[in-house]
Scaffold this motif. Structure first.
Motif, mmCIF file in Angstrom:
data_model
loop_
_atom_site.group_PDB
_atom_site.id
_atom_site.type_symbol
_atom_site.label_atom_id
_atom_site.label_comp_id
_atom_site.label_asym_id
_atom_site.label_seq_id
_atom_site.Cartn_x
_atom_site.Cartn_y
_atom_site.Cartn_z
ATOM 1 N N ASN A 47 -48.314 11.018 14.427
ATOM 2 C CA ASN A 47 -47.673 10.454 15.612
ATOM 3 C C ASN A 47 -47.749 8.933 15.554
ATOM 4 O O ASN A 47 -48.584 8.353 14.855
ATOM 5 N N ALA A 48 -46.861 8.279 16.251
ATOM 6 C CA ALA A 48 -46.809 6.824 16.230
ATOM 7 C C ALA A 48 -47.896 6.230 17.124
ATOM 8 O O ALA A 48 -48.457 6.896 17.997
ATOM 9 N N ALA A 49 -48.188 4.959 16.888
ATOM 10 C CA ALA A 49 -49.110 4.240 17.759
ATOM 11 C C ALA A 49 -48.513 4.096 19.158
ATOM 12 O O ALA A 49 -47.298 4.208 19.352
ATOM 13 N N ARG A 50 -49.350 3.845 20.117
ATOM 14 C CA ARG A 50 -48.890 3.783 21.507
ATOM 15 C C ARG A 50 -47.866 2.676 21.729
ATOM 16 O O ARG A 50 -47.006 2.788 22.603
ATOM 17 N N ASP A 51 -47.963 1.601 20.964
ATOM 18 C CA ASP A 51 -47.045 0.480 21.174
ATOM 19 C C ASP A 51 -45.827 0.545 20.258
ATOM 20 O O ASP A 51 -45.075 -0.420 20.156
ATOM 21 N N ALA A 52 -45.608 1.697 19.587
ATOM 22 C CA ALA A 52 -44.452 1.834 18.693
ATOM 23 C C ALA A 52 -43.180 1.937 19.506
ATOM 24 O O ALA A 52 -43.178 2.423 20.642
ATOM 25 N N PRO A 53 -42.042 1.495 18.947
ATOM 26 C CA PRO A 53 -40.770 1.614 19.673
ATOM 27 C C PRO A 53 -40.406 3.066 19.910
ATOM 28 O O PRO A 53 -40.682 3.936 19.064
ATOM 29 N N PRO A 54 -39.814 3.397 21.037
ATOM 30 C CA PRO A 54 -39.554 4.801 21.389
ATOM 31 C C PRO A 54 -38.576 5.496 20.459
ATOM 32 O O PRO A 54 -38.559 6.717 20.385
ATOM 33 N N GLU A 55 -37.735 4.743 19.731
ATOM 34 C CA GLU A 55 -36.755 5.398 18.866
ATOM 35 C C GLU A 55 -37.372 5.928 17.577
ATOM 36 O O GLU A 55 -36.706 6.572 16.784
ATOM 37 N N SER A 56 -38.668 5.684 17.339
ATOM 38 C CA SER A 56 -39.301 6.155 16.102
ATOM 39 C C SER A 56 -40.718 6.643 16.394
ATOM 40 O O SER A 56 -41.705 5.988 16.077
ATOM 41 N N PRO A 57 -40.866 7.821 17.027
ATOM 42 C CA PRO A 57 -42.187 8.273 17.467
ATOM 43 C C PRO A 57 -43.048 8.901 16.381
ATOM 44 O O PRO A 57 -44.221 9.161 16.614
ATOM 45 N N TYR A 58 -42.521 9.178 15.199
ATOM 46 C CA TYR A 58 -43.295 9.826 14.151
ATOM 47 C C TYR A 58 -43.238 9.001 12.874
ATOM 48 O O TYR A 58 -42.218 8.382 12.561
ATOM 49 N N ARG A 59 -44.344 9.019 12.101
ATOM 50 C CA ARG A 59 -44.420 8.280 10.851
ATOM 51 C C ARG A 59 -44.643 9.262 9.704
ATOM 52 O O ARG A 59 -45.539 10.088 9.744
ATOM 53 N N MET A 60 -43.794 9.174 8.679
ATOM 54 C CA MET A 60 -43.927 9.973 7.476
ATOM 55 C C MET A 60 -44.612 9.138 6.394
ATOM 56 O O MET A 60 -44.298 7.949 6.225
ATOM 57 N N PHE A 61 -45.530 9.740 5.640
ATOM 58 C CA PHE A 61 -46.212 8.992 4.597
ATOM 59 C C PHE A 61 -46.626 9.916 3.463
ATOM 60 O O PHE A 61 -46.746 11.132 3.627
ATOM 61 N N SER A 62 -46.843 9.322 2.292
ATOM 62 C CA SER A 62 -47.305 10.059 1.125
ATOM 63 C C SER A 62 -48.812 10.251 1.215
ATOM 64 O O SER A 62 -49.554 9.293 1.464
ATOM 65 N N VAL A 63 -49.277 11.496 1.002
ATOM 66 C CA VAL A 63 -50.720 11.737 1.004
ATOM 67 C C VAL A 63 -51.329 11.445 -0.366
ATOM 68 O O VAL A 63 -52.538 11.609 -0.555
ATOM 69 N N ILE A 64 -50.527 11.016 -1.323
ATOM 70 C CA ILE A 64 -51.031 10.623 -2.640
ATOM 71 C C ILE A 64 -51.525 9.179 -2.619
ATOM 72 O O ILE A 64 -52.638 8.879 -3.063
ATOM 73 N N ASP A 65 -50.714 8.275 -2.067
ATOM 74 C CA ASP A 65 -51.087 6.864 -2.095
ATOM 75 C C ASP A 65 -50.850 6.140 -0.774
ATOM 76 O O ASP A 65 -51.040 4.927 -0.699
#
Length: 458
Positions: A235-253
């Protein structure tokens, strides 16, 4: 933009398409080479056997539980403690699944307390991390061990601030294993309100992805027939813009794979699956749609229904969405954003599972009864009692094998095309409570005191 009608399972679904983007391998269902490697129509017979003495464990120590595997190796952890619980000990060992060869002598982990206070996980290929919670009243510290599974050597041990999965502790952080316990996983540390960290060779926190610090639980404790995903979602940080509530990332690096939403759209929900991830989006005055991306974070395709809302549904095998129409429909899509099948449903929130090219849908209000649908043809099959929620073991693509659940040690093989039981293995036959697990493409039966390979009857 072109609007076309797609017919699936006898239902017409209108959708809009735009030119596709990056390439993605869009597998339909579970790849056959990841299923059990032999026919399950006949009851398999015992192959190699290993008891605790064969493995090299001390007397009265059970063979333990599976926590990780590769294509041809399985890794187990077992524990023992005195009556006061003051001297807990764990042992970690590996077995070659095709031959039953013990890969290295059991590694003693002095101070390891065992589940739920301690667990071992795979952390990428060839590495294990074991963590045990402390007990202040008994003078037991929190400890971590890093093990090279190729050589069977402990490469690091020491006190730690890591918490086992599900226990956030005072720092509001815990380990999360992304993948499946019976295959490969990668570990991250999720810290609430801060973000996600990688875990390095000394059980230390490494790369960092800022965010809300809560990641989607990828079903670590459930049996899965697909490779471990290399992508996670927080989930995004509390101060993240509302149009992008989720963050995708690589669990490798830790590479941040979150795309920039198209101008004028708002991201509503996200999901991760084999081959990539997708976002639910909404444009002003329009219905929800889906944006598809591959594992590199590159745009693949767009899917949008012009008349109904789409609610993304988490499914690790293929992307899915609930089409809120009358009647409601499960949409099973490919990683390329193409509709594969549309399946009617009478209620939201039911369980489902994909095995091979078959889709199984748990019927609302029933006792573990599942309707089968063919992903290639859309044809429906009978409703069978299968136990696919938590007791699923594996399949050859035709026969489904399930454990008996908490109330029974009977292992059952069922033909979903007829609901007939092909064969059973009962607790009375083994003399001990038993469970069956698919490891790689093999089947391994376990009781407290013995591991047994099951192989095809000659």
């Amino acid at each position: 933009m072109v609007v076309i009608a797609v017919v699936a399972a006898g239902i017409v679904v209108w959708r809009s398409t735009r030119e596709a983007g990056a390439h993605v391998d869009a597998t339909i269902g579970t790849p056959h080479d990841l299923l059990v490697s032999f026919s399950l129509r006949q009851r398999p017979v015992p192959g190699w056997r290993l008891n605790a003495a064969d493995i090299g464990l001390p007397p009265d120590v059970p063979v333990g539980t599976l926590f990780a595997s590769t294509a041809d190796s399985a890794y187990f952890i077992t524990t023992h403690r005195d009556e006061q619980g003051l001297s807990p000990v764990g042992w970690l060992y590996g077995v070659e699944t095709s031959t039953g060869k013990v890969l290295f002598p059991p590694i003693e982990l002095a101070g390891f307390r065992g589940y739920p206070h301690g667990e071992c996980y795979g952390n990428g290929p060839g590495v294990a991390l074991c963590v045990t919670g402390g007990d202040v009243d008994r003078g037991l510290p929190k400890l971590a061990w890093v093990v090279d599974l190729g050589s069977g050597q402990v490469t690091y041990t020491g006190q730690t601030d890591l918490n086992v999965q599900g226990d956030r502790g005072t720092a509001r952080q815990s380990l999360m294993a992304v993948g499946s316990y019976r295959a490969e996983t990668r570990l991250v540390v999720a810290r609430e309100g801060v973000g996600v960290y990688g875990v390095g060779p000394h059980a230390e926190q490494t790369w960092f992805v800022p965010g809300g610090g809560n990641i989607f639980d990828p079903g670590y404790r459930q049996s899965s027939d697909i490779p471990a995903t290399t992508i996670a979602m927080q989930n995004a940080a509390r101060d993240a813009p509302p149009e992008s509530p989720y963050r995708m990332f690589s669990v490798i690096d830790g590479t941040d794979l979150t795309p920039t939403p198209p101008e004028g759209t708002r991201i509503r929900k996200s999901l991760v699956y084999n081959g990539g991830f997708a976002y639910s989006f909404r444009e002003p005055g329009k219905r929800d749609g889906l944006l598809f991306y591959n594992t590199a974070g590159e745009f693949v395709a767009r899917y949008q229904d012009e008349n109904h809302d789409l609610t993304p549904i988490e499914n690790s095998v293929m992307p899915m969405a609930l089409l809120r129409a009358n009647p409601a429909q499960w949409l099973v899509l490919s990683a390329a954003g193409e509709l594969v099948q549309s399946i009617p449903t009478t209620a939201a929130g039911v369980y489902f599972r994909i095995i091979g090219t078959k889709f199984y849908l748990n019927q609302p209000g029933t006792d573990d009864r599942w309707q089968q649908w063919d992903l290639n043809t859309g044809a429906s099959g009978p409703v069978c009692q299968l136990g696919l929620s938590y007791d699923y073991v594996g399949s050859d693509g035709s026969i489904v094998v399930v454990n008996g659940g908490l109330q029974s040690s009977t292992v059952r093989a069922v033909d979903p095309s007829t609901c007939a039981t092909a064969w059973e293995i009962t607790e009375q036959e083994s003399g001990r409570q038993l469970r069956l697990q698919q490891v790689g493409t093999e089947l391994i039966q376990s009781t407290r005191d013995e591991l047994t390979q099951l192989r095809p009857a000659q």
